[in-house]
Design an enzyme around this catalytic site. Structure first.
Site, PDB file in Angstrom:
ATOM      1  CB  VAL A 122      -1.009   0.034   1.187  1.00  0.00           C
ATOM      2  CG1 VAL A 122      -2.085  -1.017   1.017  1.00  0.00           C
ATOM      3  CG2 VAL A 122      -0.297  -0.096   2.528  1.00  0.00           C
ATOM      4  CE1 TYR A 152       1.090   1.400  15.052  1.00  0.00           C
ATOM      5  CE2 TYR A 152       0.411   2.401  17.126  1.00  0.00           C
ATOM      6  CZ  TYR A 152       0.187   1.517  16.091  1.00  0.00           C
ATOM      7  OH  TYR A 152      -0.947   0.738  16.097  1.00  0.00           O
ATOM      8  CB  ALA A 153       2.241   8.183  18.813  1.00  0.00           C
TER       9      ALA A 153
END
Ligand code: NAI
Length: 246
Positions: free
Chosen positions: A63, A154-155
């Protein structure tokens, strides 16, 4: 269009939360284009879903490829004549403390978790606007709402998804295209199985409902937001985390 006639694209569909989302959308009668990087796991999906997998259409795709994602959406729209649901669920972690985080780990997490959702949203919106209907669900996280030690990349990616969700909702609402986000807490999947036991014990202490979530807990919320049952809901963030974020 009735839910059982809808065409859904789910990314990161081959295992964990994505597999359960696929199961729930199939149960609503939707055709599910199941997208994943891992063709070995895609090949096993039919077996795992059994007879409920009749309307499953597995596709290998990374993706993070803008061209690849756009081409897949175009192909799905040509094959089925419409695209009604997109669930941007593919996600990875490359945890590490901020001071030691490598550029490559920052870049990859942002690309897989956030930029890919932009690629997919842009690609499906062309069709959803034209057909005057659609629902996009972005898989954010408790970490995106609260931040988390060791997860700067990630956050940030998950917080960014909330901005994308709200903006998409505002831009496309007049065309009856909805966009919402789900924020799971700690869910038992292969992503979290690798965490050390002390980290799991600490996480459990913070969960008011005193249990880890299961992929099906998330999948049911996603199915609600993907379906007509949530027809008057857009731009929202739904926490499914055992009561951690209030
Ligand atoms: P998982 O690691 O079990 O599954 C993720 C799937 O995404 C895998 O099948 C993987 O092959 C696929 N994937 C990874 N990179 C890809 C790419 N570039 N292109 C296509 N597919 C790709 O993870 P899990 O736990 O099922 O998580 C699903 C989503 O839920 C992720 O976005 C994750 O960040 C989010 N989430 C998970 C939580 C948890 O506790 N497990 C908590 C909060 C959010």
């Amino acid at each position: 269009m009735a839910d059982n006639e809808k065409i859904a694209i789910v990314t990161g569909a081959a295992r964990g939360i994505g597999l359960e989302i696929t199961r729930e959308l199939l149960a609503l009668g939707m055709t599910v284009v199941a997208v994943d990087l891992r063709d070995d796991l895609l090949g096993q999906m039919g077996g795992k879903l059994g007879s409920s997998g009749a309307k499953l259409d597995p596709r290998k795709l990374d993706v993070t490829s803008s061209e690849g994602f756009t081409a897949l959406v175009d192909e799905v729209a040509t094959k089925y004549g419409h695209v009604d649901v997109l669930v941007n669920n593919a996600g990875i972690t490359r945890d590490g403390l901020l001071m030691r985080m490598e550029d490559a780990d920052w870049d990859l997490v942002l690309k897989v978790n956030l930029t890919s959702a932009f690629y997919g949203t842009r690609a499906v919106s062309k069709y959803m606007v034209r057909q005057r209907g659609g629902s996009i669900v972005n898989m954010s996280s408790y970490s995106g709402l609260e931040g988390n030690r060791g997860q700067a990349n990630y956050a940030t990616s998950k917080a960014g998804l909330l901005g994308l969700t709200k903006t998409t909702a505002k831009e496309l609402a007049s065309k009856n295209v909805r966009c919402n986000a789900v924020c799971p807490g700690f869910i038992q999947t292969e992503m979290t199985d690798v965490l050390p036991q002390p980290a799991k014990d600490m996480a459990l202490e913070q969960i008011p409902l005193k249990r880890f979530g299961q992929p099906a807990d998330i999948a049911k919320a996603v199915a609600f937001l993907a379906s007509d049952a949530s027809g008057y809901i857009t731009g929202q963030t739904l926490s499914v985390d055992g009561g951690m974020h209030t």
